[in-house]
Design a protein around this motif. Structure first.
Motif, short mmCIF file in Angstrom:
data_model
loop_
_atom_site.label_atom_id
_atom_site.label_comp_id
_atom_site.label_asym_id
_atom_site.label_seq_id
_atom_site.Cartn_x
_atom_site.Cartn_y
_atom_site.Cartn_z
N GLN A 128 0.84 -1.19 0.00
CA GLN A 128 0.00 0.00 0.00
C GLN A 128 0.88 1.25 0.00
O GLN A 128 2.10 1.16 0.04
CB GLN A 128 -0.93 -0.03 1.21
N SER A 129 0.26 2.41 -0.04
CA SER A 129 1.02 3.66 -0.10
C SER A 129 1.83 3.89 1.16
O SER A 129 2.89 4.52 1.12
CB SER A 129 0.08 4.84 -0.34
N GLY A 130 1.34 3.38 2.29
CA GLY A 130 2.09 3.44 3.54
C GLY A 130 2.35 2.04 4.06
O GLY A 130 1.85 1.06 3.51
N ARG B 62 4.20 -4.83 6.57
CA ARG B 62 4.75 -4.76 5.22
C ARG B 62 5.31 -3.36 4.97
O ARG B 62 4.80 -2.36 5.49
CB ARG B 62 3.67 -5.07 4.18
N LEU B 63 6.32 -3.33 4.14
CA LEU B 63 6.89 -2.06 3.71
C LEU B 63 5.89 -1.27 2.88
O LEU B 63 4.94 -1.84 2.32
CB LEU B 63 8.14 -2.30 2.89
N ALA B 64 6.10 0.01 2.76
CA ALA B 64 5.30 0.86 1.87
C ALA B 64 5.79 0.68 0.43
O ALA B 64 6.97 0.39 0.20
CB ALA B 64 5.40 2.32 2.27
#
Length: 222
Positions: free
Chosen positions: A43-45, A59-61
């Motif tokens: 996702q975006s963040g 999870r990473l952005a």
């Protein structure tokens, strides 16, 4: 054919925030690695993924990925990490093909490797992976001799990074000038002692004149 000397590879799954610390560690010792990512889950963040025991795994952005994994091999782990053997032909093609196209677009590098979610596959899954241009697919099956595999789409491993037999398997591969491949998830590193143990392993391999770090795709380049 392998040249004289042992080749060492490592394969890490799922693309989580702990990979920030992991990639920093690997760069300090000049170690290569393959990271298996699911592009449909970012996702975006940063986003919550799941619990590993009492630990929250995040999870990473999306916009962090190219920086975190700069210089490392990227492999396909499917779009959203389903059990691929349960999917319809259409969904299977999307999970395998769309994810490869996204990863190649994001990282601007060829994506030639695949890693089976949950380690599961069947003939239809293998054919979809072959048809979408992958050269190898990594399993979780452990073998004393991992390369060359009988089938590059059933590419096994030597052990997990936390295996108590890690060093004995390493020495076994070295004695035969073979390939030593270990794998895992960085979210399994729960405390500083586990990180220190991993650093000891990475440092020891990097200092071994009989060992050479390699990317998995380089083994299948010929």
């Amino acid at each position: 054919m392998l040249e004289c000397g042992m080749k060492v590879a490592q394969s890490w799954d799922d693309g989580v925030v702990d990979d920030l610390r992991l990639t920093d560690l690997l760069r300090r010792y000049g170690a290569t690695a393959t990271f298996n990512l699911n592009p449909g889950l970012y996702q975006s963040g940063r986003s919550f993924g799941w619990h590993y025991g009492d630990k929250e795994v995040w999870r990473l952005a999306r916009d962090e990925l190219t920086t975190v994994y700069a210089g490392f091999e990227i492999a396909n782990h499917s779009l959203t990490h389903p059990n691929l053997a349960d999917l319809s032909p259409m969904d299977l093609a999307r999970e395998v093909g769309d994810s490869r196209r996204l990863l190649q677009d994001w990282f601007q590098q060829p994506v030639r490797g695949f890693c089976y979610p949950f380690g599961t596959f069947n003939p239809a899954v293998k054919e979809a992976i072959r048809a979408t241009g992958h050269r190898y697919a990594r399993t979780v099956a452990e073998y004393d001799w991992v390369f060359p595999p009988g089938d590059p789409l059933e590419f096994g491993v030597s052990c997990r990074f936390v295996d108590p037999a890690f060093w004995s398997r390493y020495e076994q591969a070295k004695a035969s000038n073979g390939v030593f491949l270990f794998w895992g998830h960085s979210y399994e590193l729960l405390d500083d002692a586990m990180w220190a143990d991993l650093e000891h392993k990475i440092a020891g391999i990097s200092a071994d004149p009989a060992a050479e770090w390699v990317n998995l795709e380089s083994l299948f380049a010929a």
